[in-house]
Each structure stands twice: as structure tokens, then as C-alpha cells.
Design a protein around this motif. Structure first.
Motif, PDB file in Angstrom:
ATOM      1  N   GLU A 133     -55.638  -0.677 -19.008  1.00 36.07           N
ATOM      2  CA  GLU A 133     -54.931  -1.808 -18.414  1.00 36.07           C
ATOM      3  C   GLU A 133     -53.531  -1.320 -18.070  1.00 36.07           C
ATOM      4  OE1 GLU A 133     -53.316  -5.111 -16.956  1.00 36.07           O
ATOM      5  OE2 GLU A 133     -52.340  -4.130 -18.648  1.00 36.07           O
ATOM      6  N   ASN A 134     -53.059  -1.659 -16.881  1.00 38.23           N
ATOM      7  CA  ASN A 134     -51.889  -0.957 -16.357  1.00 38.23           C
ATOM      8  C   ASN A 134     -50.773  -1.901 -15.935  1.00 38.23           C
ATOM      9  OD1 ASN A 134     -51.067   1.713 -15.863  1.00 38.23           O
ATOM     10  ND2 ASN A 134     -51.553   1.592 -13.683  1.00 38.23           N
ATOM     11  N   SER A 135     -50.893  -3.190 -16.241  1.00 34.07           N
ATOM     12  CA  SER A 135     -49.891  -4.106 -15.684  1.00 34.07           C
ATOM     13  C   SER A 135     -49.183  -4.962 -16.721  1.00 34.07           C
ATOM     14  CB  SER A 135     -50.547  -5.029 -14.652  1.00 34.07           C
ATOM     15  OG  SER A 135     -51.490  -5.882 -15.267  1.00 34.07           O
ATOM     16  N   GLU A 136     -49.715  -5.031 -17.926  1.00 33.93           N
ATOM     17  CA  GLU A 136     -49.077  -5.945 -18.894  1.00 33.93           C
ATOM     18  C   GLU A 136     -49.263  -5.403 -20.303  1.00 33.93           C
ATOM     19  OE1 GLU A 136     -51.100  -9.792 -18.165  1.00 33.93           O
ATOM     20  OE2 GLU A 136     -52.661  -9.129 -19.553  1.00 33.93           O
ATOM     21  N   GLY A 137     -49.799  -6.186 -21.208  1.00 36.92           N
ATOM     22  CA  GLY A 137     -50.051  -5.717 -22.573  1.00 36.92           C
ATOM     23  C   GLY A 137     -48.775  -5.312 -23.290  1.00 36.92           C
ATOM     24  N   GLU A 138     -48.855  -4.216 -23.998  1.00 37.54           N
ATOM     25  CA  GLU A 138     -47.723  -3.768 -24.813  1.00 37.54           C
ATOM     26  C   GLU A 138     -46.583  -3.245 -23.948  1.00 37.54           C
ATOM     27  OE1 GLU A 138     -50.762  -2.533 -24.743  1.00 37.54           O
ATOM     28  OE2 GLU A 138     -51.737  -2.714 -26.694  1.00 37.54           O
ATOM     29  N   GLY A 143     -39.320  -8.924 -24.609  1.00 40.39           N
ATOM     30  CA  GLY A 143     -38.794  -8.823 -25.963  1.00 40.39           C
ATOM     31  C   GLY A 143     -37.345  -9.235 -26.045  1.00 40.39           C
ATOM     32  N   GLU A 144     -36.744  -8.928 -27.153  1.00 41.61           N
ATOM     33  CA  GLU A 144     -35.347  -9.309 -27.415  1.00 41.61           C
ATOM     34  C   GLU A 144     -34.686  -8.230 -28.248  1.00 41.61           C
ATOM     35  OE1 GLU A 144     -33.442 -11.691 -26.546  1.00 41.61           O
ATOM     36  OE2 GLU A 144     -34.632 -13.490 -26.115  1.00 41.61           O
ATOM     37  N   TRP A 145     -33.388  -8.072 -28.033  1.00 36.82           N
ATOM     38  CA  TRP A 145     -32.587  -7.191 -28.902  1.00 36.82           C
ATOM     39  C   TRP A 145     -31.456  -8.067 -29.424  1.00 36.82           C
ATOM     40  CZ3 TRP A 145     -32.928  -1.420 -27.950  1.00 36.82           C
ATOM     41  CH2 TRP A 145     -32.331  -0.710 -28.999  1.00 36.82           C
ATOM     42  N   LEU A 146     -31.650  -8.586 -30.605  1.00 37.31           N
ATOM     43  CA  LEU A 146     -30.726  -9.578 -31.142  1.00 37.31           C
ATOM     44  C   LEU A 146     -29.667  -8.907 -32.019  1.00 37.31           C
ATOM     45  CD1 LEU A 146     -33.485 -12.122 -32.214  1.00 37.31           C
ATOM     46  CD2 LEU A 146     -32.004 -12.323 -30.212  1.00 37.31           C
ATOM     47  N   MET A 147     -28.479  -9.436 -31.990  1.00 31.26           N
ATOM     48  CA  MET A 147     -27.374  -8.978 -32.856  1.00 31.26           C
ATOM     49  C   MET A 147     -27.234  -7.460 -32.830  1.00 31.26           C
ATOM     50  SD  MET A 147     -28.092 -11.691 -35.910  1.00 31.26           S
ATOM     51  CE  MET A 147     -29.858 -11.715 -35.674  1.00 31.26           C
ATOM     52  N   LYS A 148     -27.255  -6.950 -31.594  1.00 31.02           N
ATOM     53  CA  LYS A 148     -27.220  -5.509 -31.381  1.00 31.02           C
ATOM     54  C   LYS A 148     -26.036  -4.864 -32.109  1.00 31.02           C
ATOM     55  CE  LYS A 148     -28.354  -2.330 -27.780  1.00 31.02           C
ATOM     56  NZ  LYS A 148     -28.598  -1.971 -26.452  1.00 31.02           N
ATOM     57  N   ASP A 149     -26.286  -3.715 -32.691  1.00 29.31           N
ATOM     58  CA  ASP A 149     -25.272  -2.910 -33.381  1.00 29.31           C
ATOM     59  C   ASP A 149     -24.671  -3.590 -34.611  1.00 29.31           C
ATOM     60  OD1 ASP A 149     -25.635  -0.905 -31.498  1.00 29.31           O
ATOM     61  OD2 ASP A 149     -24.153  -1.778 -30.149  1.00 29.31           O
ATOM     62  N   GLN A 152     -27.452  -6.966 -38.968  1.00 30.84           N
ATOM     63  CA  GLN A 152     -28.550  -7.950 -38.872  1.00 30.84           C
ATOM     64  C   GLN A 152     -29.453  -7.691 -37.668  1.00 30.84           C
ATOM     65  OE1 GLN A 152     -25.221  -9.067 -39.164  1.00 30.84           O
ATOM     66  NE2 GLN A 152     -25.460  -9.249 -41.391  1.00 30.84           N
ATOM     67  N   GLU A 153     -29.211  -6.587 -37.016  1.00 30.82           N
ATOM     68  CA  GLU A 153     -29.950  -6.257 -35.794  1.00 30.82           C
ATOM     69  C   GLU A 153     -31.455  -6.505 -35.941  1.00 30.82           C
ATOM     70  OE1 GLU A 153     -29.075  -2.220 -34.829  1.00 30.82           O
ATOM     71  OE2 GLU A 153     -29.064  -2.663 -32.691  1.00 30.82           O
ATOM     72  N   VAL A 154     -32.037  -7.155 -34.930  1.00 29.63           N
ATOM     73  CA  VAL A 154     -33.480  -7.417 -34.922  1.00 29.63           C
ATOM     74  C   VAL A 154     -34.015  -7.109 -33.529  1.00 29.63           C
ATOM     75  CG1 VAL A 154     -35.287  -9.188 -35.090  1.00 29.63           C
ATOM     76  CG2 VAL A 154     -33.349  -9.243 -36.668  1.00 29.63           C
ATOM     77  N   VAL A 155     -35.094  -6.365 -33.456  1.00 27.34           N
ATOM     78  CA  VAL A 155     -35.680  -6.011 -32.172  1.00 27.34           C
ATOM     79  C   VAL A 155     -37.106  -6.542 -32.098  1.00 27.34           C
ATOM     80  CG1 VAL A 155     -36.356  -4.096 -30.693  1.00 27.34           C
ATOM     81  CG2 VAL A 155     -34.251  -3.950 -32.015  1.00 27.34           C
ATOM     82  N   LEU A 156     -37.422  -7.217 -31.008  1.00 25.76           N
ATOM     83  CA  LEU A 156     -38.775  -7.735 -30.809  1.00 25.76           C
ATOM     84  C   LEU A 156     -39.370  -7.109 -29.556  1.00 25.76           C
ATOM     85  CD1 LEU A 156     -38.049 -11.571 -31.233  1.00 25.76           C
ATOM     86  CD2 LEU A 156     -38.911 -10.008 -32.981  1.00 25.76           C
ATOM     87  N   GLN A 157     -40.523  -6.530 -29.654  1.00 23.26           N
ATOM     88  CA  GLN A 157     -41.224  -6.012 -28.473  1.00 23.26           C
ATOM     89  C   GLN A 157     -42.529  -6.785 -28.391  1.00 23.26           C
ATOM     90  OE1 GLN A 157     -40.063  -2.856 -26.751  1.00 23.26           O
ATOM     91  NE2 GLN A 157     -41.353  -3.694 -25.131  1.00 23.26           N
TER      92      GLN A 157
END
Ligand code: NAI
Ligand code: MG
Length: 360
Positions: A133-138, A143-149, A152-157
Motif C-alpha cells: 500500500e503506497n498512499s496512506e497507512g503508517e 501526527g503531532e509533536w507536542l511540547m517540543k524540546d 514533557q515532549e510527546v510525539v504521536l505518529q
């Protein structure tokens, strides 16, 4: 009158230009020997060097410039000096996504004469077609990169599996398995990925009801990785999500002769947009400019292009010719145990084609 195919060529970075030059030579030779068609190649300078000069990987209206071509032929993208996520998202993924090339076709076939790193495996035991599959999925880029640096940094993919996207890739795989009379294996991880892969399994079963003639299996991706090595002949047509397909096809490439041989086609089956043909390897900076890269993956992707353009007779002839070259073993690059240059391998393919298929 000869049919003319307009091909957009993006040689890209590193070894890209060197290997693509050989593929172009081979395509021109196939056209010349056939006589009923010809190629008109248009080159685009996009890639990392372009980025360093222009601050972008391709022109802003790049997709607009490409959209009327019959196919795109791409070398490799990415080079030290430009972060990989910029080069990948700025060119390759832009084209794959923008042109809805939702099928990534990756043949994993041990050609005659290629040394398989697995013990006691014969060439006919490694012959699969992985549909990724070449268009979506993982790789949807969500996603989000919250409270960067901060501490409390949290990364969502986030993986994105739409019903439309999941159904169409699975249906494509069933159709292909039916057409070739092959088994179909779905790659999953429904035990741990309790949303995406449970849904994937459900769609695989649902669509399968329309294909009672196709024999199916379903493997968890970790088990599948093991069986790729221990018992590759289990797999014929394989359908996998973007991430799983990406990883499994590098593994597949390793058992089928290495990255120097592995090709992949990015297909828009509806043909609303051009499809794109490329070796699956990257820019191999270590080999760049040295004429030591193997051009056979590019030749294989040229063969996929010929299949797609309706000339599968020539697609097959290119594969046969690669096998002949490898069995002879005289003109091969270093990664295959030889000493030949990239250009010498391309020239040899051209001369073998001439020898086998010229009308005398
Ligand atoms: P790579 O595929 O360029 O190289 C991996 C290994 O395989 C290296 O040892 C390389 O020397 C060898 N290799 C690859 N192609 C070869 C060929 N044709 N002949 C002989 N040896 C070959 O992957 P790597 O090193 O992880 O990435 C280098 C750059 O390429 C990075 O910037 C990466 O982001 C990019 N890349 C681009 C891809 C694409 O355009 N589709 C795919 C993979 C990586
Ligand atoms: Mg990959």
C-alpha cells in the motif's frame, strides 16, 4: 506510425543519474528492436542539488509539469547535506501521493545465476510479488509533536487506514492473484495493532468473499519475516501496508540478490495520473560518481515500465536478458562479485538484446 511514449526522467541524487542512464539505453534498444514504438525522454533536474540551489526539491508546479507524461522514470532521492525527511517528502512522496500511486509493486524473484544467501534455496523457490500500500497507512504523515524540546515532549505518529484505501489495495491484490492463479498472503499485526490491523484483517476477509477461487493465508509481520528467510516459497502474491511492505521488500531484496537488483513500480491503476518506475535502492553515496553501482535494478524497473505500457513481451525479454548476463557472470558490478562498471553492464545488456532479438 510508431507509437511515442513520453517519459519524464528524474535521475535524482547519488548513483541515480548513473543507473538511470543505463536503463534509458536499454529502453531505447527495446524500442528500436521492436520497431512499433519509441520513447521521448524529458529530463528534470530535481533532487538534493536542486534543493541546495532553490530551497525546494522540485518546482512548485512540478506535479503539473509531470501530469501528462505516460510514465515517470526515477533514479534515487536523498543525499548527505539534506535531511532525509525533507528530500523524501519534497519529491518522492509528493509524486506518489499527488498522483495517487497507491499500488507499489515489488517483484522478489531470484533470477537464474544469482547467489542466494540462504542455504539450499533454488531460484524457483523465491518468486513473489509484493503489493505494498503506497498512499496512506503508517506513512500518511499524520501526527503531532507536542511540547517540543521540553521534558514533557510527546510525539504521536498516527497510522491512517481508510476504508477506501484499504479496500482498493486488497482488491488489487486479489485481482492479481486470480489473474495469475497464485496464492495471496496478507501481512498483518492484528494482535498488537488493535485498530489498524484488526480493520485490515476484516477487510481482507470481506473482500475475499468475492474471490472464493483465490487461496489465501494471513501472517503476522514478525512471523512473515521469519518465513521469508526459512521458507520463502510459501509466498506468491503478498499484500502489505506501507510500513510492513517497505521493510519486508528490503528483506526480500536481500534474499533475491541484493538492493542492486530490486525494482519497484508505483502504480495509479486508474491511469488518471502517470505511474512511476524506480529501483528501490537509494542514492548509495559510497558509489556515487564512481561507476561502481549496479544498474540492474534500474533495468528491472524499465522492464516493469514496458509491462505497464502494454509491452510485457519486452518486459520479459529484459528479465531473460538480465538472467543471461548473470548466468554468464562475465560483466557484473562489484556487488555481484564482478569488476565491471555501471556503463559496461548497461552496454552488455544492450548487446545481448541485439544478439538475441534483432531480426536477422
Ligand atoms: P541505499 O539503498 O542508498 O544503500 C544501501 C546499501 O546498498 C549501501 O551499502 C549501498 O552502497 C548499497 N547499494 C544500493 N544500491 C546499490 C546499487 N545499485 N549498486 C551497488 N550497491 C548498492 O540506502 P541508504 O544508504 O540507506 O540511503 C542513502 C540515501 O538514499 C539516503 O539519503 C536515503 O534517504 C536515500 N534513499 C532513497 C530511496 C529512494 O529514492 N527511493 C530509497 C532508500 C534510500
Ligand atoms: Mg524502503
Amino acid at each position: 506510425m510508431k507509437k511515442t511514449y513520453r517519459i519524464a526522467v528524474i535521475p535524482g541524487d547519488g548513483i541515480g543519474p548513473e543507473v538511470i542512464a543505463e536503463g534509458v539505453k536499454v529502453l531505447n534498444k527495446a524500442a528500436e528492436l521492436d520497431g512499433s514504438f519509441q520513447f521521448d525522454f524529458t529530463y528534470f533536474p530535481w533532487g538534493c542539488e536542486y534543493y541546495l540551489g532553490h530551497g525546494k526539491m522540485m518546482d512548485d508546479d512540478g506535479l503539473e509539469q509531470l501530469k501528462d507524461f505516460d510514465a515517470i522514470y526515477l533514479g534515487a532521492v536523498g543525499y548527505p547535506g539534506v535531511p532525509d525527511h525533507i528530500s523524501l517528502w519534497g519529491l518522492l512522496l509528493k509524486i506518489r501521493k499527488g498522483f495517487d500511486q497507491y499500488v507499489n509493486l515489488r517483484p522478489i524473484k531470484l533470477l537464474d545465476g544469482v547467489r542466494c544467501p540462504l542455504n539450499n534455496v533454488q531460484s524457483e523457490q523465491v518468486d513473489m510479488l509484493v503489493i505494498r500500500e503506497n498512499s496512506e497507512g503508517e506513512y500518511a504523515g499524520a501526527g503531532e509533536w507536542l511540547m517540543k524540546d521540553s521534558p514533557q515532549e510527546v510525539v504521536l505518529q498516527t497510522g491512517v487506514f481508510s476504508r477506501k484505501g484499504t479496500e482498493r489495495i486488497i482488491r488489487y491484490a486479489y485481482e492479481l492473484a486470480r489473474k495469475h492463479g497464485k496464492t495471496l498472503t496478507s501481512i498483518s499485526k492484528g494482535n498488537a495493532l488493535n485498530y489498524s490491523m484488526v480493520f485490515w484483517d476484516q477487510v481482507f476477509d470481506e473482500v475475499g468473499k468475492e474471490y472464493p477461487d483465490v487461496k489465501t493465508s494471513s501472517y503476522l509481520v514478525d512471523a512473515a519475516s521469519m518465513y521469508f528467510i526459512k521458507d520463502p516459497k510459501r509466498f506468491e502474491v503478498v499484500v502489505a501496508s506501507n510500513l510492513f511492505g517497505d521493510i519486508l521488500t528490503d528483506l526480500g531484496a536481500a534474499i533475491a540478490g541484493g538492493l542492486g537488483l530490486a525494482a519497484g513500480a508505483n502504480i495509479n491503476p486508474e491511469r488518471k495520473y502517470p505511474s512511476m518506475f524506480e529501483p528501490i535502492h537509494g542514492s548509495a553515496p559510497r558509489h556515487a560518481g564512481k561507476q561502481t553501482a549496479n544498474p540492474l535494478a534500474s533495468v528491472w524497473s524499465a522492464s516493469q515500465m514496458l509491462d505497464f505500457l502494454g509491452h510485457s513481451d519486452w518486459g520479459n525479454k529484459l528479465i531473460k536478458t538480465m538472467e543471461e548476463l548473470i548466468v554468464r557472470g562475465e560483466v557484473l558490478t562489484q556487488d555481484m562479485g564482478g569488476t565491471a562498471t555501471t556503463t559496461e553492464v548497461g552496454d552488455e545488456i544492450v548487446s545481448l538484446l541485439d544478439h538475441s532479438f534483432a531480426i536477422k
